[in-house]
Design an enzyme around this catalytic site. Structure first.
Site, PDB file in Angstrom:
ATOM      1  N   GLY A  14       5.074   7.457  -0.014  1.00  0.00           N
ATOM      2  CA  GLY A  14       5.274   6.058  -0.421  1.00  0.00           C
ATOM      3  C   GLY A  14       6.509   5.919  -1.297  1.00  0.00           C
ATOM      4  NE  ARG A  28      27.468   9.198  -9.636  1.00  0.00           N
ATOM      5  CZ  ARG A  28      27.668   7.954 -10.001  1.00  0.00           C
ATOM      6  NH1 ARG A  28      27.355   7.569 -11.245  1.00  0.00           N
ATOM      7  NH2 ARG A  28      28.202   7.074  -9.183  1.00  0.00           N
ATOM      8  NE  ARG A  75       2.392   7.107   4.073  1.00  0.00           N
ATOM      9  CZ  ARG A  75       2.342   7.340   2.760  1.00  0.00           C
ATOM     10  NH1 ARG A  75       2.290   8.573   2.302  1.00  0.00           N
ATOM     11  NH2 ARG A  75       2.306   6.349   1.900  1.00  0.00           N
ATOM     12  CG  ASP A 106      -1.027  14.724  -3.356  1.00  0.00           C
ATOM     13  OD1 ASP A 106      -0.559  13.814  -2.643  1.00  0.00           O
ATOM     14  OD2 ASP A 106      -2.238  14.822  -3.640  1.00  0.00           O
ATOM     15  CB  THR A 129       3.478   8.347  -6.349  1.00  0.00           C
ATOM     16  OG1 THR A 129       2.356   7.454  -6.220  1.00  0.00           O
ATOM     17  CG2 THR A 129       3.066   9.461  -7.282  1.00  0.00           C
ATOM     18  CG  ASP A 131      -0.680   5.681  -6.309  1.00  0.00           C
ATOM     19  OD1 ASP A 131      -0.513   4.456  -6.414  1.00  0.00           O
ATOM     20  OD2 ASP A 131      -0.779   6.270  -5.218  1.00  0.00           O
ATOM     21  CG  ASP A 133      -1.659  10.072  -7.479  1.00  0.00           C
ATOM     22  OD1 ASP A 133      -0.439  10.318  -7.612  1.00  0.00           O
ATOM     23  OD2 ASP A 133      -2.173   9.790  -6.395  1.00  0.00           O
ATOM     24  NE  ARG A 175      -2.534   7.319  -2.426  1.00  0.00           N
ATOM     25  CZ  ARG A 175      -1.865   8.079  -1.608  1.00  0.00           C
ATOM     26  NH1 ARG A 175      -1.912   7.823  -0.322  1.00  0.00           N
ATOM     27  NH2 ARG A 175      -1.160   9.078  -2.044  1.00  0.00           N
TER      28      ARG A 175
HETATM   29  P1  ATP Z   1       2.175   9.124  -1.640  1.00  0.00           P
HETATM   30  O1  ATP Z   1       1.368   9.670  -2.791  1.00  0.00           O
HETATM   31  O2  ATP Z   1       3.040   7.995  -2.037  1.00  0.00           O
HETATM   32  O3  ATP Z   1       1.355   8.843  -0.409  1.00  0.00           O
HETATM   33  P2  ATP Z   1       2.845  11.666  -0.502  1.00  0.00           P
HETATM   34  O4  ATP Z   1       4.022  12.539  -0.653  1.00  0.00           O
HETATM   35  O5  ATP Z   1       1.526  12.219  -0.957  1.00  0.00           O
HETATM   36  O6  ATP Z   1       3.205  10.295  -1.218  1.00  0.00           O
HETATM   37  P3  ATP Z   1       2.010  11.912   2.279  1.00  0.00           P
HETATM   38  O7  ATP Z   1       2.132  10.963   3.422  1.00  0.00           O
HETATM   39  O8  ATP Z   1       0.681  12.454   1.948  1.00  0.00           O
HETATM   40  O9  ATP Z   1       2.702  11.196   1.036  1.00  0.00           O
HETATM   41  O10 ATP Z   1       2.974  13.166   2.561  1.00  0.00           O
HETATM   42  C1  ATP Z   1       4.317  12.971   2.917  1.00  0.00           C
HETATM   43  C2  ATP Z   1       4.673  13.852   4.078  1.00  0.00           C
HETATM   44  O11 ATP Z   1       4.570  15.228   3.680  1.00  0.00           O
HETATM   45  C3  ATP Z   1       3.752  13.769   5.297  1.00  0.00           C
HETATM   46  O12 ATP Z   1       4.035  12.644   6.101  1.00  0.00           O
HETATM   47  C4  ATP Z   1       4.056  15.077   6.001  1.00  0.00           C
HETATM   48  O13 ATP Z   1       5.251  14.988   6.740  1.00  0.00           O
HETATM   49  C5  ATP Z   1       4.293  16.030   4.821  1.00  0.00           C
HETATM   50  N1  ATP Z   1       3.062  16.829   4.598  1.00  0.00           N
HETATM   51  C6  ATP Z   1       1.947  16.457   3.950  1.00  0.00           C
HETATM   52  N2  ATP Z   1       0.999  17.424   3.988  1.00  0.00           N
HETATM   53  C7  ATP Z   1       1.537  18.443   4.702  1.00  0.00           C
HETATM   54  C8  ATP Z   1       1.083  19.734   5.116  1.00  0.00           C
HETATM   55  N3  ATP Z   1      -0.146  20.179   4.810  1.00  0.00           N
HETATM   56  N4  ATP Z   1       1.935  20.506   5.808  1.00  0.00           N
HETATM   57  C9  ATP Z   1       3.167  20.086   6.130  1.00  0.00           C
HETATM   58  N5  ATP Z   1       3.658  18.877   5.776  1.00  0.00           N
HETATM   59  C10 ATP Z   1       2.864  18.067   5.079  1.00  0.00           C
END
Ligand code: ATP
Length: 327
Positions: A14, A28, A75, A106, A129, A131, A133, A175
């Site tokens: 996100g 930079r 994603r 994460d 993020t 959140d 979190d 969330r």
């Molecule tokens: P937010 O907290 O805003 O949702 P996020 O980084 O947790 O951010 P995710 O959609 O969970 O968002 O993860 C981002 C991307 O990281 C995923 O779309 C995927 O490409 C990659 N990713 C997540 N988990 C894995 C995994 N176990 N192995 C490989 N790639 C991963």
């Protein structure tokens, strides 16, 4: 240890206000240290689709104040597969990228953790993020700005709530985290705050609202975190209405406007510090770390530690005072 010549920076998951300020800082700081930077578009998807852009000092001019992310975010399910990551690796290798800075949540950290284990590429994660979190930083990029956006909305809602003796249920993002709800509930003077970390029975909420009426309050605002177990603001409002009809009841779901907007001063400074620190860590030979803020110091923790630990950031004094200040 091989000298890093080119860092790839990307945003993933996100979007959050402050990501642009962080990209600027990464670019930079790297250039200052005679290290080249590629911007990777659309997060992991851009690695797979070969979407790299050369970053220079001017590519990040005039972005510190912008919300969203100039590198876009996505994603990417393909990156979860061995074949997808192989494609990504072949592309980043061909582009001369020999280290990565990933800004996200994460999921993003899990992606770079797996990738760096498979391909021995140095990586650093930056928590971005709204959140708040993530484990490893007291605050994540975007949280402060999102809270300020929510407060602005609550202040406006209070004007109309007070004029009509209305009871407002305001649902905020986060969330599974109640950080935005607790912070904005206190800063916005809410009469009650519902959060996933602390269950509130509807009957207890009604008792609280009756207390507000008995105390001759002219308006009542209840902040509800989207992850609260009672099932969202509309559901809670419906239940409360069946037992308590003193007020005209309204629901506001703030939604995605909480993700946008110009980053606050706090988020711009945090973003700049974390970007600077991430590049310096890479250039010092560190890898697989998440940078974050602890008190007023920048710290870094192993990426696995950040992924495997649940962050609990609701200070007990804040929960207690949210009750006391609502009398
Ligand atoms: P937010 O907290 O805003 O949702 P996020 O980084 O947790 O951010 P995710 O959609 O969970 O968002 O993860 C981002 C991307 O990281 C995923 O779309 C995927 O490409 C990659 N990713 C997540 N988990 C894995 C995994 N176990 N192995 C490989 N790639 C991963």
């Amino acid at each position: 240890m091989q000298k890093i010549k080119r860092i790839g920076v990307f945003t993933s998951g996100g979007d959050a206000p402050g990501m642009n300020a962080c990209i600027r800082s990464v670019v930079r700081t790297a250039l200052y240290n005679n290290t080249q930077v590629s911007g990777i578009l659309q997060g992991y998807q851009g690695m797979i689709d070969n979407q790299f852009i050369e970053m220079n000092s001017r590519s990040v001019s005039n972005i510190i104040q912008l919300g969203g992310t100039i590198l876009k975010t996505a994603r990417c399910s393909e990156f979860r597969t061995v074949e997808g990551r192989k494609k990504a690796y072949d592309n980043i290798k061909a582009a001369g990228i020999d280290a990565l800075v990933g800004i996200g949540g994460d999921g993003t950290f899990t992606g770079i953790e797996v990738f760096s284990r498979e391909y021995d590429i140095p990586v650093i994660g930056i928590p971005g993020t709204i959140d708040n979190d993530l484990y490893g930083s007291d605050f994540t990029l975007g949280f402060d700005t999102a809270c300020n956006t929510v407060i602005e909305a609550i202040d406006k809602i209070r004007d109309t709530a007070a004029s009509h003796d209305r009871l407002f249920f305001v649902e905020v993002m986060g969330r599974d985290s109640g950080c935005i709800a607790l912070n904005t509930g206190i800063a916005g003077g809410a009469e009650a705050i519902l959060m996933p970390e602390k269950e509130t029975a509807i009957d207890d909420l009604i008792e609280r609202l009756e207390g507000a009426v008995a105390g001759k309050k002219t308006s009542t605002i209840v902040i509800i975190a989207e992850g609260d177990q009672n099932g969202g603001a509309y559901n809670i409002a419906k239940h409360v209405k069946t037992k308590f009809d003193f007020y005209d009841t309204k629901v506001t779901i703030l939604g995605h406007l909480q993700r946008g907007g110009s980053p606050s001063s706090f988020d711009r400074v945090l973003a700049s510090r974390l970007g600077f620190s991430a590049v310096n860590l890479l250039l010092a030979g560190e890898t697989r770390r998440v940078v974050g803020l602890k008190g007023n110091e920048i710290q870094h923790v192993p990426i696995e530690e950040s992924i495997n630990n649940k962050a609990f950031k609701l200070a007990p004094d804040m929960i207690e005072l949210s009750h006391i200040l609502a009398i």
